[in-house]
Design a protein around this motif. Structure first.
Motif, mmCIF file in Angstrom:
data_model
loop_
_atom_site.group_PDB
_atom_site.id
_atom_site.type_symbol
_atom_site.label_atom_id
_atom_site.label_comp_id
_atom_site.label_asym_id
_atom_site.label_seq_id
_atom_site.Cartn_x
_atom_site.Cartn_y
_atom_site.Cartn_z
ATOM 1 N N GLU A 68 0.846 -1.401 0.413
ATOM 2 C CA GLU A 68 -0.225 -0.174 0.687
ATOM 3 C C GLU A 68 1.019 0.949 0.455
ATOM 4 N N THR A 69 1.570 1.214 0.582
ATOM 5 C CA THR A 69 2.737 2.146 0.785
ATOM 6 C C THR A 69 3.482 2.555 -0.431
ATOM 7 N N LEU A 70 4.127 1.426 -0.926
ATOM 8 C CA LEU A 70 4.681 1.680 -2.167
ATOM 9 C C LEU A 70 3.940 1.958 -3.422
ATOM 10 N N ARG A 71 2.752 1.379 -3.414
ATOM 11 C CA ARG A 71 1.842 1.846 -4.389
ATOM 12 C C ARG A 71 1.488 3.031 -4.246
ATOM 13 N N GLY A 72 1.086 3.728 -2.548
ATOM 14 C CA GLY A 72 0.724 4.979 -2.664
ATOM 15 C C GLY A 72 1.395 6.269 -2.818
ATOM 16 N N ASN A 73 3.268 5.606 -3.493
ATOM 17 C CA ASN A 73 4.358 7.234 -3.562
ATOM 18 C C ASN A 73 4.883 6.819 -4.681
ATOM 19 N N LYS A 74 3.910 8.500 -5.674
ATOM 20 C CA LYS A 74 4.001 8.563 -6.368
ATOM 21 C C LYS A 74 5.394 9.106 -6.889
ATOM 22 N N SER A 75 6.539 9.378 -6.358
ATOM 23 C CA SER A 75 7.995 8.770 -7.109
ATOM 24 C C SER A 75 8.085 6.754 -7.056
ATOM 25 N N CYS A 132 3.060 -10.721 -4.944
ATOM 26 C CA CYS A 132 1.830 -10.978 -3.680
ATOM 27 C C CYS A 132 1.458 -9.673 -3.714
ATOM 28 N N ALA A 133 0.850 -8.955 -2.831
ATOM 29 C CA ALA A 133 0.280 -7.642 -2.964
ATOM 30 C C ALA A 133 1.125 -6.865 -3.772
ATOM 31 N N GLY A 134 2.098 -6.577 -4.134
ATOM 32 C CA GLY A 134 2.948 -5.808 -4.848
ATOM 33 C C GLY A 134 2.862 -6.018 -5.702
ATOM 34 N N THR A 135 2.131 -6.610 -6.365
ATOM 35 C CA THR A 135 1.491 -6.378 -8.185
ATOM 36 C C THR A 135 0.183 -4.910 -8.450
ATOM 37 N N THR A 136 0.001 -5.138 -7.011
ATOM 38 C CA THR A 136 -1.150 -4.188 -7.185
ATOM 39 C C THR A 136 -0.885 -2.658 -7.539
ATOM 40 N N ALA A 137 1.017 -2.743 -7.286
ATOM 41 C CA ALA A 137 2.132 -1.545 -7.512
ATOM 42 C C ALA A 137 2.357 -1.960 -9.054
ATOM 43 N N ALA A 138 1.680 -2.774 -9.869
ATOM 44 C CA ALA A 138 1.901 -2.305 -11.181
ATOM 45 C C ALA A 138 0.247 -1.936 -11.357
ATOM 46 N N LYS A 139 -0.325 -2.137 -11.801
ATOM 47 C CA LYS A 139 -1.727 -1.402 -11.699
ATOM 48 C C LYS A 139 -1.269 -0.220 -11.344
ATOM 49 N N ALA A 140 -1.114 0.264 -10.656
ATOM 50 C CA ALA A 140 -1.149 1.661 -9.889
ATOM 51 C C ALA A 140 0.251 2.946 -10.488
ATOM 52 N N ALA A 141 1.032 1.584 -11.408
ATOM 53 C CA ALA A 141 1.741 2.721 -12.446
ATOM 54 C C ALA A 141 1.206 2.487 -13.145
ATOM 55 N N GLY A 142 0.146 1.591 -13.796
ATOM 56 C CA GLY A 142 -0.193 1.408 -15.439
ATOM 57 C C GLY A 142 0.716 0.770 -16.022
#
Length: 188
Positions: free
Chosen positions: A79-86, A105-115
């Protein structure tokens, strides 16, 4: 020397983080751990393990020297990583440059958040399938490689995830040798 960056936040899943970093370093990949939004000089991981990053995201980092960026799981950390714009900007930049981006794991949600990787094959921890299947061609394989997007399911797939990254970044023979040395597969 091949170089990789692995992001770390409070709540990161220890096994996914540590196994990935360890296996990459065994393969002679120059791994740098980047702490993101940490409350202390260390990350307090999901099971209480404390890990000190090499640098923090606020430090001056030459992103051009890395061929891989990794986001481990752990719900709070992801959640922290996918919420960080940088972080999202770094991931999107790597992907657009055809550098490897790895998520477990949950890290794949950051891939989606980054487009990253719309309509590509991807996987995650099963609890995130509903959140991701509208964006990805969702797979339940343990590790999925689609172009430079590498995804995996969870703590139990961390060795396979890390060894797949070694195979892609270094070569298949090094990955095979590490499998044998670490007893992660049966000897021939």
């Amino acid at each position: 020397m091949v170089a990789a960056v692995v992001f770390l936040a409070d709540g990161t899943e220890e096994m996914e983080f540590t196994i990935t970093v360890d296996v990459l370093r065994r393969a002679q990949v120059d791994v740098h751990v980047v702490g993101v939004d940490l409350a202390q000089p260390y990350a307090l991981c999901s099971r209480g393990v404390k890990i000190i990053p090499d640098v923090t995201l606020s430090d001056a980092i030459d992103w051009t020297k890395y061929e891989l960026a990794v986001i481990p799981g752990g719900l709070k950390g992801a959640e922290t990583l996918r919420g960080n714009k940088s972080v999202l900007d770094v991931l999107a930049s790597f992907y657009s440059q055809k550098k490897y981006v790895g998520f477990i794991c949950a890290g794949t949600t950051a891939a989606k958040a980054a487009g990253i990787g719309k309509d590509q094959l991807a996987t995650s921890y099963p609890a995130f399938k509903g959140e991701l299947e509208d964006y990805y061609d969702y797979s339940e394989e343990r590790v999925v490689v689609d172009g430079t997007l590498v995804t995996s399911r969870g703590p139990g797939t961390a060795f396979l995830f890390a060894l797949t990254l070694v195979e892609l970044l270094v070569d298949k023979e090094v990955a095979y040798k590490l499998k044998q040395e670490m007893l992660t597969s049966d000897p021939l």
